[in-house]
Design an enzyme around this catalytic site. Structure first.
Site, short mmCIF file in Angstrom:
data_model
loop_
_atom_site.label_atom_id
_atom_site.label_comp_id
_atom_site.label_asym_id
_atom_site.label_seq_id
_atom_site.Cartn_x
_atom_site.Cartn_y
_atom_site.Cartn_z
CB CYS A 68 -0.81 -0.05 1.06
SG CYS A 68 -0.24 -0.05 2.59
CB SER A 69 3.16 2.53 2.23
OG SER A 69 4.30 1.55 2.49
CG ASP A 86 7.76 2.32 5.96
OD1 ASP A 86 7.74 1.49 4.86
OD2 ASP A 86 9.02 2.14 6.54
CG HIS A 121 -4.65 0.08 4.08
ND1 HIS A 121 -3.73 -0.89 3.20
CD2 HIS A 121 -5.60 0.30 3.30
CE1 HIS A 121 -4.30 -0.73 1.72
NE2 HIS A 121 -5.56 -0.33 1.82
CG HIS A 133 -6.88 0.28 -1.32
ND1 HIS A 133 -6.89 -0.58 -0.27
CD2 HIS A 133 -8.01 0.26 -2.00
CE1 HIS A 133 -8.22 -1.27 -0.39
NE2 HIS A 133 -8.72 -0.69 -1.50
#
Length: 164
Positions: A68-69, A86, A121, A133
């Site tokens: 996700c990041s 992050d 998340h 995402h």
């Protein structure tokens, strides 16, 4: 999104210097100069949709797969904006936005109990109701409502990053 020295340009081709000293020609359409990058909310959303269906990869930061990041970090890099890697740091350093004011290109963060110290998340808003995402290891990049279900219950904050 690899940064390489640009050595020369010919019609339709750009000559690049690779690590180790090799030279390579690449189609000019795939080469963007850092100075030409600029942030546009519609452009970042359009870039993001190119990856719909790409599988999640823990720690992934490339078109082989994203977590996700890593996904949102690379999207912002594609627009000339460098953000932390992050999700917890992305949350920490972005500009806080009130819940009703999130717009396309803003990042939405999620944590159990909405605890900012437990961010797990991140997604990017593409419209008032949906985010794009990379959800988890059993899924691919997708567009999902961000105010409903478990995401709605865990919505911890919205952050905005802008070009300097």
């Amino acid at each position: 999104q690899t940064r390489l020295p640009l050595l020369s340009c010919r019609p339709g081709l750009s000559e690049l210097l690779l690590p180790g000293g090799s030279r390579v020609f690449a189609p000019s359409g795939g080469v963007r100069r850092g100075a030409d990058l600029w942030f546009c909310r519609e452009a970042i959303a359009a870039e993001a949709t190119k990856f719909i269906g790409l599988r999640y990869l823990w720690g992934g930061t490339s078109s082989y797969g994203f977590d996700c990041s890593g996904f949102v970090m690379r999207l912002f890099q594609s627009q000339g904006i460098f953000i932390p890697r992050d999700a917890d740091e992305q949350f920490q350093y972005g500009q806080p936005i009130e819940d009703g004011e999130g717009i396309c290109g803003d990042l939405v963060f999620f944590a159990p109990g909405r605890d900012p110290k437990a961010i797990h998340h991140v997604g990017m808003i593409v419209n008032n109701h949906a985010m794009i995402h990379s959800p988890h290891s059993r899924a691919a990049i997708t567009v999902t409502p961000w105010r409903e279900g478990s995401y709605g219950r865990e919505l911890t904050g919205i952050r905005r990053y802008r070009a300097n």
